[in-house]
Design a protein around this motif. Structure first.
Motif, PDB file in Angstrom:
ATOM      1  N   THR A   1      39.509  10.115  64.904  1.00  0.00           N
ATOM      2  CA  THR A   1      38.060  10.015  65.086  1.00  0.00           C
ATOM      3  C   THR A   1      37.498   9.150  63.966  1.00  0.00           C
ATOM      4  O   THR A   1      38.008   9.165  62.834  1.00  0.00           O
ATOM      5  CB  THR A   1      37.381  11.396  65.056  1.00  0.00           C
ATOM      6  N   LEU A   2      36.471   8.397  64.304  1.00  0.00           N
ATOM      7  CA  LEU A   2      35.818   7.535  63.315  1.00  0.00           C
ATOM      8  C   LEU A   2      34.457   8.107  62.928  1.00  0.00           C
ATOM      9  O   LEU A   2      33.739   8.643  63.774  1.00  0.00           O
ATOM     10  CB  LEU A   2      35.605   6.119  63.877  1.00  0.00           C
ATOM     11  N   ASN A   3      34.132   7.957  61.657  1.00  0.00           N
ATOM     12  CA  ASN A   3      32.774   8.203  61.193  1.00  0.00           C
ATOM     13  C   ASN A   3      32.228   6.823  60.807  1.00  0.00           C
ATOM     14  O   ASN A   3      32.480   6.332  59.706  1.00  0.00           O
ATOM     15  CB  ASN A   3      32.769   9.154  59.995  1.00  0.00           C
ATOM     16  N   THR A   4      31.532   6.175  61.741  1.00  0.00           N
ATOM     17  CA  THR A   4      31.106   4.788  61.515  1.00  0.00           C
ATOM     18  C   THR A   4      29.994   4.682  60.467  1.00  0.00           C
ATOM     19  O   THR A   4      29.742   3.588  59.957  1.00  0.00           O
ATOM     20  CB  THR A   4      30.617   4.166  62.839  1.00  0.00           C
ATOM     21  N   GLY A   5      29.342   5.796  60.167  1.00  0.00           N
ATOM     22  CA  GLY A   5      28.324   5.762  59.114  1.00  0.00           C
ATOM     23  C   GLY A   5      28.953   5.733  57.737  1.00  0.00           C
ATOM     24  O   GLY A   5      28.570   4.935  56.870  1.00  0.00           O
ATOM     25  N   ASP A   6      29.935   6.608  57.531  1.00  0.00           N
ATOM     26  CA  ASP A   6      30.613   6.670  56.230  1.00  0.00           C
ATOM     27  C   ASP A   6      31.792   5.701  56.143  1.00  0.00           C
ATOM     28  O   ASP A   6      32.373   5.543  55.066  1.00  0.00           O
ATOM     29  CB  ASP A   6      31.115   8.093  55.975  1.00  0.00           C
ATOM     30  N   LYS A   7      32.186   5.094  57.268  1.00  0.00           N
ATOM     31  CA  LYS A   7      33.347   4.191  57.335  1.00  0.00           C
ATOM     32  C   LYS A   7      34.629   4.943  56.960  1.00  0.00           C
ATOM     33  O   LYS A   7      35.470   4.451  56.196  1.00  0.00           O
ATOM     34  CB  LYS A   7      33.166   2.981  56.414  1.00  0.00           C
ATOM     35  N   THR A   8      34.766   6.137  57.514  1.00  0.00           N
ATOM     36  CA  THR A   8      35.974   6.933  57.286  1.00  0.00           C
ATOM     37  C   THR A   8      36.641   7.246  58.621  1.00  0.00           C
ATOM     38  O   THR A   8      36.027   7.132  59.688  1.00  0.00           O
ATOM     39  CB  THR A   8      35.651   8.252  56.557  1.00  0.00           C
ATOM     40  N   ILE A   9      37.909   7.646  58.535  1.00  0.00           N
ATOM     41  CA  ILE A   9      38.696   7.963  59.717  1.00  0.00           C
ATOM     42  C   ILE A   9      39.430   9.278  59.474  1.00  0.00           C
ATOM     43  O   ILE A   9      39.869   9.552  58.346  1.00  0.00           O
ATOM     44  CB  ILE A   9      39.703   6.831  60.034  1.00  0.00           C
ATOM     45  N   ALA A  10      39.530  10.085  60.507  1.00  0.00           N
ATOM     46  CA  ALA A  10      40.280  11.346  60.436  1.00  0.00           C
ATOM     47  C   ALA A  10      41.292  11.349  61.567  1.00  0.00           C
ATOM     48  O   ALA A  10      40.997  10.929  62.686  1.00  0.00           O
ATOM     49  CB  ALA A  10      39.334  12.541  60.562  1.00  0.00           C
ATOM     50  N   PHE A  11      42.509  11.778  61.268  1.00  0.00           N
ATOM     51  CA  PHE A  11      43.565  11.789  62.277  1.00  0.00           C
ATOM     52  C   PHE A  11      44.465  12.991  62.070  1.00  0.00           C
ATOM     53  O   PHE A  11      44.477  13.617  60.998  1.00  0.00           O
ATOM     54  CB  PHE A  11      44.383  10.492  62.224  1.00  0.00           C
ATOM     55  N   SER A  12      45.204  13.315  63.101  1.00  0.00           N
ATOM     56  CA  SER A  12      46.127  14.453  63.024  1.00  0.00           C
ATOM     57  C   SER A  12      47.406  14.080  63.743  1.00  0.00           C
ATOM     58  O   SER A  12      47.409  13.277  64.680  1.00  0.00           O
ATOM     59  CB  SER A  12      45.499  15.704  63.648  1.00  0.00           C
ATOM     60  N   PHE A  13      48.508  14.698  63.285  1.00  0.00           N
ATOM     61  CA  PHE A  13      49.804  14.451  63.920  1.00  0.00           C
ATOM     62  C   PHE A  13      50.577  15.757  63.898  1.00  0.00           C
ATOM     63  O   PHE A  13      50.924  16.263  62.811  1.00  0.00           O
ATOM     64  CB  PHE A  13      50.557  13.354  63.169  1.00  0.00           C
ATOM     65  N   SER A  14      50.791  16.307  65.070  1.00  0.00           N
ATOM     66  CA  SER A  14      51.432  17.616  65.181  1.00  0.00           C
ATOM     67  C   SER A  14      50.591  18.630  64.412  1.00  0.00           C
ATOM     68  O   SER A  14      49.406  18.790  64.672  1.00  0.00           O
ATOM     69  CB  SER A  14      52.872  17.551  64.664  1.00  0.00           C
ATOM     70  N   ASN A  15      51.178  19.281  63.397  1.00  0.00           N
ATOM     71  CA  ASN A  15      50.411  20.250  62.621  1.00  0.00           C
ATOM     72  C   ASN A  15      49.893  19.648  61.320  1.00  0.00           C
ATOM     73  O   ASN A  15      49.430  20.367  60.437  1.00  0.00           O
ATOM     74  CB  ASN A  15      51.268  21.484  62.313  1.00  0.00           C
ATOM     75  N   LEU A  16      49.963  18.320  61.208  1.00  0.00           N
ATOM     76  CA  LEU A  16      49.486  17.629  60.006  1.00  0.00           C
ATOM     77  C   LEU A  16      48.144  16.967  60.289  1.00  0.00           C
ATOM     78  O   LEU A  16      47.843  16.591  61.417  1.00  0.00           O
ATOM     79  CB  LEU A  16      50.496  16.573  59.558  1.00  0.00           C
ATOM     80  N   ALA A  17      47.345  16.829  59.269  1.00  0.00           N
ATOM     81  CA  ALA A  17      46.040  16.186  59.403  1.00  0.00           C
ATOM     82  C   ALA A  17      45.772  15.351  58.165  1.00  0.00           C
ATOM     83  O   ALA A  17      46.273  15.652  57.061  1.00  0.00           O
ATOM     84  CB  ALA A  17      44.942  17.227  59.600  1.00  0.00           C
ATOM     85  N   GLY A  18      45.006  14.278  58.330  1.00  0.00           N
ATOM     86  CA  GLY A  18      44.702  13.423  57.197  1.00  0.00           C
ATOM     87  C   GLY A  18      43.386  12.702  57.391  1.00  0.00           C
ATOM     88  O   GLY A  18      42.799  12.697  58.484  1.00  0.00           O
ATOM     89  N   THR A  19      42.917  12.078  56.336  1.00  0.00           N
ATOM     90  CA  THR A  19      41.682  11.295  56.376  1.00  0.00           C
ATOM     91  C   THR A  19      41.896  10.011  55.592  1.00  0.00           C
ATOM     92  O   THR A  19      42.906   9.844  54.891  1.00  0.00           O
ATOM     93  CB  THR A  19      40.503  12.076  55.759  1.00  0.00           C
ATOM     94  N   GLY A  20      40.946   9.116  55.719  1.00  0.00           N
ATOM     95  CA  GLY A  20      41.030   7.866  54.989  1.00  0.00           C
ATOM     96  C   GLY A  20      39.770   7.043  55.202  1.00  0.00           C
ATOM     97  O   GLY A  20      38.808   7.482  55.849  1.00  0.00           O
ATOM     98  N   TRP A  21      39.739   5.839  54.640  1.00  0.00           N
ATOM     99  CA  TRP A  21      38.622   4.929  54.873  1.00  0.00           C
ATOM    100  C   TRP A  21      39.160   3.687  55.576  1.00  0.00           C
ATOM    101  O   TRP A  21      40.357   3.392  55.539  1.00  0.00           O
ATOM    102  CB  TRP A  21      37.915   4.536  53.571  1.00  0.00           C
TER     103      TRP A  21
END
Length: 232
Positions: A66-86
């Protein structure tokens, strides 16, 4: 009065800069639409397909984002793992940088304030500034163009240059035509010289015949004189 004018001018300049920055960062493009499509790991031919809600590494391996276009960040998940980034696009939207980590809207804003003026200057100079300096740990650079596509483009430009330049066959044809003209000129000169020589030989023969006839007349006259003397 003068101070007021200066302050108003400064406010106007700052307002223009803030407005321009805001427009380029938030309103000029649609990040959610631009991120979709086929990307390639920078410098490789490895494709990555990004849909409206998934990042597809292979036909069997994909994960939602998913994108947060206001903050220019991204969140993603893979199996039981999750992460964020810009994330950040280049100004021409042909490159994309994604860096893993926990970033707030303020973090990405500060980074873009430092990066955007440099990108605008590069664009004015006819080049494109990459959205990040280089790929590294936690940083992924993506490009719309595979590395082999640049080589193909160079070959096409070379072929186009070959088509626009004179061909070797045309040059040979021009050379043959020139040699034919020279040969024709030589043949003409030779014929002219031969005709002139024949004409000169005819004149010499005519002169020789005239001289022979004159000599015969003189001999006849001498004979007549001798006969007359003998009769006396």
């Amino acid at each position: 009065m003068a101070l007021t004018v200066v302050l108003l001018a400064m406010v106007l300049v700052v307002g223009l800069l803030v407005g321009g920055f805001s427009y380029v960062r938030w309103f000029a493009h649609d990040d959610a639409a631009d991120i979709q499509g086929t990307w390639y790991l920078a410098g490789t031919d490895t494709p990555i397909e990004i849909t409206a809600d998934r990042i597809c590494l292979t036909d069997d391996v994909s994960y939602p984002y998913t994108l947060n276009t206001g903050d220019k960040t991204i969140a993603f998940s893979f199996s039981n793992l999750a992460g964020t980034g810009w994330y950040r696009f280049s100004l021409d939207r042909g490159q994309l940088a994604i860096e893993d980590g926990a970033f707030s809207g303020g973090d990405t804003l500060g980074r873009d304030i430092a990066w955007l003026p440099q990108a605008l200057i590069a664009q004015l100079q006819g080049s494109s500034l990459a959205p990040a300096e280089s790929a590294g740990k936690g940083l992924t650079l993506l490009s719309r163009t595979p590395s082999s596509g640049k080589a193909v483009a160079s070959q096409e430009n070379s072929a186009a240059n070959d088509e626009t330049s004179p061909s070797q066959s045309d040059a040979d044809a021009d050379k043959s035509a020139s040699e034919a003209d020279e040969e024709q000129g030589d043949n003409g000169d030779g014929a002219f010289d031969e005709a002139a020589a024949d004409k000169g030989d005819g004149a010499d023969e005519s002169t020789s015949d005239g001289s022979s006839e004159a000599s015969s007349g003189e001999e006849s006259a001498d004979k007549d004189d001798a006969a007359e003397d003998a009769s006396l």
